[in-house]
Design a protein around this motif. Structure first.
Motif, mmCIF file in Angstrom:
data_model
loop_
_atom_site.group_PDB
_atom_site.id
_atom_site.type_symbol
_atom_site.label_atom_id
_atom_site.label_comp_id
_atom_site.label_asym_id
_atom_site.label_seq_id
_atom_site.Cartn_x
_atom_site.Cartn_y
_atom_site.Cartn_z
ATOM 1 N N PHE A 249 0.825 -1.207 0.000
ATOM 2 C CA PHE A 249 0.000 0.000 0.000
ATOM 3 C C PHE A 249 0.862 1.261 0.000
ATOM 4 O O PHE A 249 0.625 2.198 -0.777
ATOM 5 C CB PHE A 249 -0.931 0.009 1.222
ATOM 6 C CG PHE A 249 -1.695 1.289 1.373
ATOM 7 C CD1 PHE A 249 -2.836 1.511 0.632
ATOM 8 C CD2 PHE A 249 -1.257 2.271 2.248
ATOM 9 C CE1 PHE A 249 -3.536 2.713 0.747
ATOM 10 C CE2 PHE A 249 -1.942 3.467 2.375
ATOM 11 C CZ PHE A 249 -3.089 3.691 1.622
ATOM 12 N N LEU A 250 1.863 1.299 0.860
ATOM 13 C CA LEU A 250 2.678 2.510 0.997
ATOM 14 C C LEU A 250 3.546 2.772 -0.226
ATOM 15 O O LEU A 250 3.768 3.932 -0.587
ATOM 16 C CB LEU A 250 3.553 2.413 2.252
ATOM 17 C CG LEU A 250 2.797 2.522 3.573
ATOM 18 C CD1 LEU A 250 3.734 2.280 4.752
ATOM 19 C CD2 LEU A 250 2.133 3.894 3.711
ATOM 20 N N ILE A 251 4.029 1.713 -0.862
ATOM 21 C CA ILE A 251 4.822 1.901 -2.076
ATOM 22 C C ILE A 251 4.019 2.636 -3.139
ATOM 23 O O ILE A 251 4.482 3.595 -3.754
ATOM 24 C CB ILE A 251 5.313 0.547 -2.620
ATOM 25 C CG1 ILE A 251 6.452 0.017 -1.746
ATOM 26 C CG2 ILE A 251 5.799 0.676 -4.068
ATOM 27 C CD1 ILE A 251 6.821 -1.409 -2.040
ATOM 28 N N VAL A 252 2.781 2.211 -3.354
ATOM 29 C CA VAL A 252 1.918 2.852 -4.352
ATOM 30 C C VAL A 252 1.617 4.293 -3.952
ATOM 31 O O VAL A 252 1.734 5.224 -4.770
ATOM 32 C CB VAL A 252 0.604 2.063 -4.527
ATOM 33 C CG1 VAL A 252 -0.364 2.826 -5.433
ATOM 34 C CG2 VAL A 252 0.887 0.684 -5.104
ATOM 35 N N PHE A 253 1.276 4.499 -2.679
ATOM 36 C CA PHE A 253 0.922 5.851 -2.241
ATOM 37 C C PHE A 253 2.102 6.809 -2.394
ATOM 38 O O PHE A 253 1.951 7.914 -2.929
ATOM 39 C CB PHE A 253 0.458 5.836 -0.777
ATOM 40 C CG PHE A 253 0.099 7.206 -0.262
ATOM 41 C CD1 PHE A 253 -1.190 7.697 -0.402
ATOM 42 C CD2 PHE A 253 1.059 8.022 0.338
ATOM 43 C CE1 PHE A 253 -1.519 8.973 0.043
ATOM 44 C CE2 PHE A 253 0.741 9.292 0.788
ATOM 45 C CZ PHE A 253 -0.550 9.769 0.642
ATOM 46 N N GLN B 197 -1.735 8.421 7.545
ATOM 47 C CA GLN B 197 -3.173 8.607 7.722
ATOM 48 C C GLN B 197 -3.968 7.738 6.752
ATOM 49 O O GLN B 197 -4.973 7.118 7.131
ATOM 50 C CB GLN B 197 -3.544 10.085 7.517
ATOM 51 C CG GLN B 197 -4.921 10.454 8.041
ATOM 52 C CD GLN B 197 -5.094 10.135 9.507
ATOM 53 O OE1 GLN B 197 -4.274 10.499 10.345
ATOM 54 N NE2 GLN B 197 -6.169 9.419 9.833
ATOM 55 N N GLU B 198 -3.505 7.674 5.507
ATOM 56 C CA GLU B 198 -4.162 6.821 4.516
ATOM 57 C C GLU B 198 -4.059 5.351 4.919
ATOM 58 O O GLU B 198 -4.992 4.579 4.733
ATOM 59 C CB GLU B 198 -3.533 7.036 3.140
ATOM 60 C CG GLU B 198 -3.851 8.381 2.507
ATOM 61 C CD GLU B 198 -5.320 8.522 2.166
ATOM 62 O OE1 GLU B 198 -5.926 7.539 1.709
ATOM 63 O OE2 GLU B 198 -5.875 9.625 2.365
ATOM 64 N N LEU B 199 -2.917 4.979 5.471
ATOM 65 C CA LEU B 199 -2.722 3.602 5.924
ATOM 66 C C LEU B 199 -3.704 3.264 7.039
ATOM 67 O O LEU B 199 -4.319 2.187 7.040
ATOM 68 C CB LEU B 199 -1.280 3.423 6.416
ATOM 69 C CG LEU B 199 -0.896 2.038 6.951
ATOM 70 C CD1 LEU B 199 -0.968 0.989 5.846
ATOM 71 C CD2 LEU B 199 0.509 2.073 7.569
ATOM 72 N N LEU B 200 -3.866 4.191 7.986
ATOM 73 C CA LEU B 200 -4.776 3.955 9.112
ATOM 74 C C LEU B 200 -6.225 3.810 8.658
ATOM 75 O O LEU B 200 -7.022 3.124 9.311
ATOM 76 C CB LEU B 200 -4.663 5.110 10.113
ATOM 77 C CG LEU B 200 -3.324 5.232 10.859
ATOM 78 C CD1 LEU B 200 -3.288 6.531 11.669
ATOM 79 C CD2 LEU B 200 -3.096 4.036 11.766
#
Length: 300
Positions: free
Chosen positions: A48-52, A86-89
């Motif tokens: 998820f974080l790689i894409v964001f 925040q997006e991850l949460l």
């Protein structure tokens, strides 16, 4: 020029260790990042974080290029990481006992900007002369061994202790709630995710700094925890510099060679007490690493 080793791409990463490489020739921006997730949701978190983060950098390259102050770029990196967290949460991933470190490196206008959470490390090798050459640590590990980090854990009611196996302590210092049986057993003091650890003083605030590049700055090494567990910054610089001196035309293979050297080293020192107190010998695997080596000049 960049050499890299990514365990996630070759199927050796158990948790989703991964890296980000982004280059914008038009705006002369280079961006690198490594993630070292943990927990059952580790691979979901890193994916998820790689894409964001890649999308965030791509959407803002023009804005970054126009920034004239170092403080602006540092604030941009802090804001990016805050939004990513925040997006991850809000993504629905189970983050109770899962999270990740994140170390970002942005090179713009002969300046290196570093922002990091956790213990994925970055160093730079500076060689002024054969007599004056040394490693500059661009990050400081956010771990319980760090007195300032440990104090924050104590202030929030957490305790810091190693795991005890057969009445012998081993592995890194970890953060616990009251008793060890209560978990979380986290060995970093800052992370993205890890919601159950936040009440114990584990935070998601990055540190950030910048350094102006000079002609004598030769290369940067950026890597996840396992890549640094067996060797110190000066040793890493020595290995990379030696390789570049002997085999400059084989630069692309250097990151893999470093991991191979650590495997050999691990087989020789895995039973030494200093090592036992640094890593969890029951699960440690040097292959489970991400390593990026960035050559800043052809003159090494």
């Amino acid at each position: 020029e960049v050499s890299m080793y990514n365990a996630n791409n070759i199927g050796k990463s158990q948790t989703g260790n991964s890296l980000i490489l982004f280059k914008s020739p038009e705006y002369d921006i280079d961006f690198f990042a490594v993630l070292n997730p943990h927990g059952l949701s580790g691979k979901e978190i890193s994916s998820f974080l790689i894409v964001f983060i890649q999308n965030y950098i791509a959407e803002n390259v023009k804005k970054i290029a126009k920034m004239s102050k170092d403080s602006e770029i540092e604030e941009f990196l802090v804001t990016m990481i805050s939004k990513a967290n925040q997006e991850l949460l809000n993504n629905g991933i189970d983050l109770n006992f899962s999270g990740t470190t994140l170390t970002c490196l942005l090179i713009l206008k002969n300046t290196v900007y570093v922002s990091w959470i956790g213990n994925s490390k970055a160093i730079m090798f500076r060689k002024i002369s054969e007599e004056k050459k040394y490693a500059i640590e661009l990050t400081v590990d956010h771990v319980p061994d760090n007195r300032e980090e440990r104090y924050r854990i104590f202030e929030n009611g957490g305790i810091v202790q190693r795991i005890s196996v057969k009445n012998k302590e081993q592995g890194p210092l970890r953060v616990w709630e009251g008793r060890i049986e209560n978990g979380p057993g986290l060995h970093i003091t800052r992370s993205l995710g890890d919601t159950k650890s936040k009440k114990l003083g584990v935070i998601s605030d990055p540190e950030v700094q910048h350094i102006k590049l000079k002609n004598w700055d030769k290369f940067i090494v950026l890597g996840t925890e396992n890549g640094w567990s067996l060797i110190y910054s000066t040793q890493m610089s020595y290995y990379v510099n030696k390789f570049l001196t002997k085999s400059p035309d084989q630069f692309q293979t250097i990151a893999k060679s470093i991991i191979k050297k650590m495997n050999s080293r691990w087989s020789k020192i895995s039973d030494i007490s200093e090592v036992i107190n640094k890593v969890d010998v029951t699960t440690f695997d040097p292959n489970d690493s991400c390593l990026i080596i960035i050559k800043l000049t052809d003159d090494v």
